[in-house]
Write an enzyme that holds these catalytic residues in place. Structure first.
Site, short mmCIF file in Angstrom:
data_model
loop_
_atom_site.label_atom_id
_atom_site.label_comp_id
_atom_site.label_asym_id
_atom_site.label_seq_id
_atom_site.Cartn_x
_atom_site.Cartn_y
_atom_site.Cartn_z
N ASN A 86 2.59 -6.90 13.48
CA ASN A 86 2.24 -5.54 13.84
C ASN A 86 2.46 -5.38 15.34
OD1 ASN A 86 0.82 -3.04 14.31
ND2 ASN A 86 -0.32 -3.41 12.42
N PRO A 87 3.01 -4.24 15.82
CA PRO A 87 3.13 -4.07 17.28
C PRO A 87 1.76 -3.91 17.96
CG PRO A 87 4.47 -2.45 16.09
CD PRO A 87 3.61 -3.13 15.09
N CYS A 107 -4.58 14.81 -18.42
CA CYS A 107 -4.30 13.84 -19.50
C CYS A 107 -3.51 12.64 -18.99
CB CYS A 107 -3.53 14.52 -20.64
SG CYS A 107 -1.80 14.90 -20.25
N CYS A 120 -0.90 18.90 -22.32
CA CYS A 120 -2.21 19.53 -22.53
C CYS A 120 -2.25 20.84 -21.76
CB CYS A 120 -3.34 18.60 -22.07
SG CYS A 120 -3.41 18.34 -20.29
N CYS A 124 1.26 20.70 -16.88
CA CYS A 124 1.54 19.67 -17.88
C CYS A 124 2.10 20.31 -19.15
CB CYS A 124 0.23 18.95 -18.21
SG CYS A 124 0.39 17.72 -19.50
N HIS A 131 -1.44 1.52 -4.23
CA HIS A 131 -1.79 2.94 -4.11
C HIS A 131 -0.84 3.83 -4.89
CE1 HIS A 131 -3.90 1.82 -0.09
NE2 HIS A 131 -4.59 1.46 -1.15
N GLN A 173 0.85 -1.19 0.00
CA GLN A 173 0.00 0.00 0.00
C GLN A 173 0.89 1.25 0.00
OE1 GLN A 173 -3.54 -0.41 2.90
NE2 GLN A 173 -2.02 -1.87 3.64
N ASN A 174 2.17 1.04 0.23
CA ASN A 174 3.09 2.17 0.41
C ASN A 174 3.43 2.80 -0.94
OD1 ASN A 174 2.99 1.45 3.06
ND2 ASN A 174 4.98 0.43 3.09
N THR A 189 0.20 -2.90 8.65
CA THR A 189 -0.95 -2.13 8.16
C THR A 189 -2.06 -2.13 9.20
OG1 THR A 189 -2.63 -1.90 6.42
CG2 THR A 189 -1.83 -4.14 6.87
C1 BV8 Z 1 -11.77 2.97 -3.72
C2 BV8 Z 1 -2.27 6.94 -1.19
C3 BV8 Z 1 -13.63 2.92 -5.18
C4 BV8 Z 1 -1.75 8.32 -1.21
C5 BV8 Z 1 -4.01 6.12 0.28
C6 BV8 Z 1 -15.16 -0.18 1.80
C7 BV8 Z 1 -15.36 -0.07 3.16
C8 BV8 Z 1 -15.02 1.11 3.83
C9 BV8 Z 1 -14.48 2.20 3.12
C10 BV8 Z 1 -14.30 2.07 1.78
C11 BV8 Z 1 -14.63 0.90 1.10
N1 BV8 Z 1 -14.32 1.05 -0.22
C12 BV8 Z 1 -13.83 2.30 -0.40
C13 BV8 Z 1 -13.81 2.94 0.78
C14 BV8 Z 1 -13.37 4.31 1.01
C15 BV8 Z 1 -11.86 4.38 1.21
C16 BV8 Z 1 -11.48 3.79 2.54
O1 BV8 Z 1 -11.04 2.64 2.63
N2 BV8 Z 1 -11.59 4.59 3.59
C17 BV8 Z 1 -11.20 4.11 4.91
C18 BV8 Z 1 -10.23 5.11 5.54
C19 BV8 Z 1 -12.46 3.96 5.74
N3 BV8 Z 1 -11.15 3.72 0.14
C20 BV8 Z 1 -10.93 4.37 -1.03
O2 BV8 Z 1 -11.34 5.49 -1.25
C21 BV8 Z 1 -10.11 3.62 -2.07
N4 BV8 Z 1 -10.74 3.77 -3.36
O3 BV8 Z 1 -12.19 2.08 -3.02
O4 BV8 Z 1 -12.29 3.32 -4.96
C22 BV8 Z 1 -14.46 4.10 -4.81
C23 BV8 Z 1 -14.69 5.07 -5.79
C24 BV8 Z 1 -15.50 6.16 -5.45
C25 BV8 Z 1 -16.06 6.30 -4.17
C26 BV8 Z 1 -15.77 5.33 -3.19
C27 BV8 Z 1 -14.98 4.23 -3.51
C28 BV8 Z 1 -8.73 4.23 -2.21
C29 BV8 Z 1 -7.88 3.90 -1.00
C30 BV8 Z 1 -6.44 4.41 -1.19
C31 BV8 Z 1 -6.29 5.76 -0.55
N5 BV8 Z 1 -4.90 6.21 -0.67
N6 BV8 Z 1 -2.80 6.60 0.12
C32 BV8 Z 1 -0.92 8.65 -0.04
O5 BV8 Z 1 -0.20 7.77 0.47
O6 BV8 Z 1 -0.97 9.83 0.34
S1 BV8 Z 1 -4.37 5.34 1.74
C33 BV8 Z 1 -3.14 5.44 2.90
O7 BV8 Z 1 -3.55 4.55 3.92
C34 BV8 Z 1 -1.76 4.95 2.49
O8 BV8 Z 1 -1.65 4.46 1.17
C35 BV8 Z 1 -1.52 3.79 3.44
O9 BV8 Z 1 -0.73 2.83 2.92
C36 BV8 Z 1 -2.90 3.34 3.61
C37 BV8 Z 1 -3.20 2.36 4.67
O10 BV8 Z 1 -2.60 2.79 5.85
P1 BV8 Z 1 -1.49 1.82 6.48
O11 BV8 Z 1 -0.49 1.53 5.44
O12 BV8 Z 1 -2.17 0.68 7.12
O13 BV8 Z 1 -0.81 2.78 7.53
P2 BV8 Z 1 -1.40 3.21 8.94
O14 BV8 Z 1 -0.64 4.39 9.41
O15 BV8 Z 1 -2.89 3.26 8.87
O16 BV8 Z 1 -1.02 1.98 9.89
C38 BV8 Z 1 0.34 1.71 10.17
C39 BV8 Z 1 0.37 0.41 10.91
O17 BV8 Z 1 1.73 0.06 11.12
C40 BV8 Z 1 -0.28 0.47 12.28
O18 BV8 Z 1 -1.14 -0.65 12.44
C41 BV8 Z 1 0.91 0.37 13.26
O19 BV8 Z 1 0.56 -0.34 14.44
C42 BV8 Z 1 1.89 -0.41 12.44
N7 BV8 Z 1 3.30 -0.23 12.79
C43 BV8 Z 1 3.90 0.83 13.38
N8 BV8 Z 1 5.22 0.57 13.53
C44 BV8 Z 1 5.45 -0.66 13.00
C45 BV8 Z 1 4.23 -1.18 12.52
N9 BV8 Z 1 4.12 -2.39 11.95
C46 BV8 Z 1 5.25 -3.13 11.85
N10 BV8 Z 1 6.46 -2.71 12.28
C47 BV8 Z 1 6.60 -1.48 12.86
N11 BV8 Z 1 7.81 -1.08 13.30
#
Ligand code: BV8
Length: 263
Positions: free
Chosen positions: A230-231, A140, A164, A161, A129, A111-112, A205
């Site tokens: 995950n921690p 475009c 375009c 751009c 992502h 997802q990164n 994640t």
């Molecule tokens: C879509 C890119 C169709 C840019 C990102 C179904 C159900 C519910 C909601 C939805 C659904 N379908 C769609 C949705 C809406 C939405 C969504 O999911 N919302 C959520 C928040 C409720 N999804 C979308 O909009 C997706 N599109 O489905 O299209 C559509 C079309 C029209 C209308 C509706 C739907 C698009 C999703 C992509 C969004 N883009 N980022 C950017 O990076 O700026 S998301 C963003 O969050 C990042 O990409 C990131 O990767 C991603 C997920 O977060 P995580 O990677 O999990 O990171 P996070 O900080 O949350 O967690 C870190 C974890 O690491 C923690 O658990 C922590 O404990 C752990 N950790 C910490 N230290 C360590 C560790 N683990 C291991 N070792 C360590 N040392």
């Protein structure tokens, strides 16, 4: 680098035989795998630097936010890009790269958008992502490398751009924003890997962003063991076959060491 505790070691020892007979292993990562590279995560409550702690997701990672304030969003991504290019892959990235070569078939899904898996030598990864290392035209779609800016305040205007020339022909990061659809082929490949694999790893994640968070559940629905690293606990934890609680850099390195010992 601290070693894993006895409880985790016992869990790893139970997972190794399953991996030894696996034909296809999937690794899915989130921002947590880059936390040990000092790249702030998005939602991690304990992480005071967590990117989202300063903004709401809808403030910055949506097309509407970009159209509302293109300079703010451009500066935020330039700041993140500078963090990513300064960061180094950590033991977790390198452990995954090593494991990608240890099985008849392995799939890396991330997802990164930080490019660290590729810099750790991983090939053919599925970037669900997108990437913030390139920009594309908002209209475009023409892509080009994103400028590496150290002081984002020096950015006074949004790049246009050169293909375009409409009012919205601004260069935006090549990422998937909220309410934007993921690339169909990339998502389809991720789903088929989750359905066909023998073991599915969910690493670093929070399992709250869909459809990425659905992949581990799809593996479970197909009777595949899911290993969460995950921690902290997440919405996946209670369903996961194994929950290895700790930092991915430490845990995955120990897993690679055990796999090598057992070969
Ligand atoms: C879509 C890119 C169709 C840019 C990102 C179904 C159900 C519910 C909601 C939805 C659904 N379908 C769609 C949705 C809406 C939405 C969504 O999911 N919302 C959520 C928040 C409720 N999804 C979308 O909009 C997706 N599109 O489905 O299209 C559509 C079309 C029209 C209308 C509706 C739907 C698009 C999703 C992509 C969004 N883009 N980022 C950017 O990076 O700026 S998301 C963003 O969050 C990042 O990409 C990131 O990767 C991603 C997920 O977060 P995580 O990677 O999990 O990171 P996070 O900080 O949350 O967690 C870190 C974890 O690491 C923690 O658990 C922590 O404990 C752990 N950790 C910490 N230290 C360590 C560790 N683990 C291991 N070792 C360590 N040392």
């Amino acid at each position: 680098m601290s070693a894993v505790d006895e409880a985790i070691m016992k869990q790893l020892e139970a997972i190794v035989p399953v991996l030894k007979s696996a034909k296809h292993v999937v690794f899915m990562t989130g921002a947590g795998i880059s936390a040990e590279s000092n790249i702030p995560t998005f939602r991690d409550a304990q992480d005071a630097n967590a990117l989202w702690s300063k903004y709401e997701p809808h403030d910055l990672a949506t097309a509407d936010a970009f159209l509302k304030d293109p300079l703010l969003v451009t500066r935020w991504y330039a700041w993140r890009r500078s963090l990513c290019t300064k960061a180094q892959p950590n033991a977790g990235h390198f452990a995954i790269t090593e494991m990608l070569g240890m099985f008849p078939r392995a799939t890396l899904i991330t997802q990164n958008v930080d490019g660290l898996h590729a810099r750790a030598g991983a090939k053919h990864l599925l970037e669900l992502h997108g990437t913030l290392l390139t920009n594309r035209c908002f209209v475009c779609g023409k892509s080009r490398p994103a400028p590496d800016v150290t002081d984002v305040q020096t950015i006074q205007e949004v790049e246009k751009c050169d293909e375009c020339h409409t009012e919205r022909s601004m260069m935006r990061p090549n990422v998937v924003w909220f309410q934007e659809s993921l690339d169909d082929a990339t998502l389809a490949a991720a789903y088929s890997a989750a359905e066909e694999c023998d073991v599915f790893f969910s690493i670093g994640t929070s399992s709250v962003v869909y459809p990425a968070a659905d992949l581990a559940f799809r593996a479970l629905q197909n009777g595949k063991p899911v290993v969460e690293v995950n921690p902290s606990r997440t919405p996946l934890t209670t369903s996961a076959t194994h929950f290895l609680q700790g930092p991915s850099g430490v845990i995955l390195k120990s897993l690679v060491d055990l796999l090598k010992l057992s070969s």
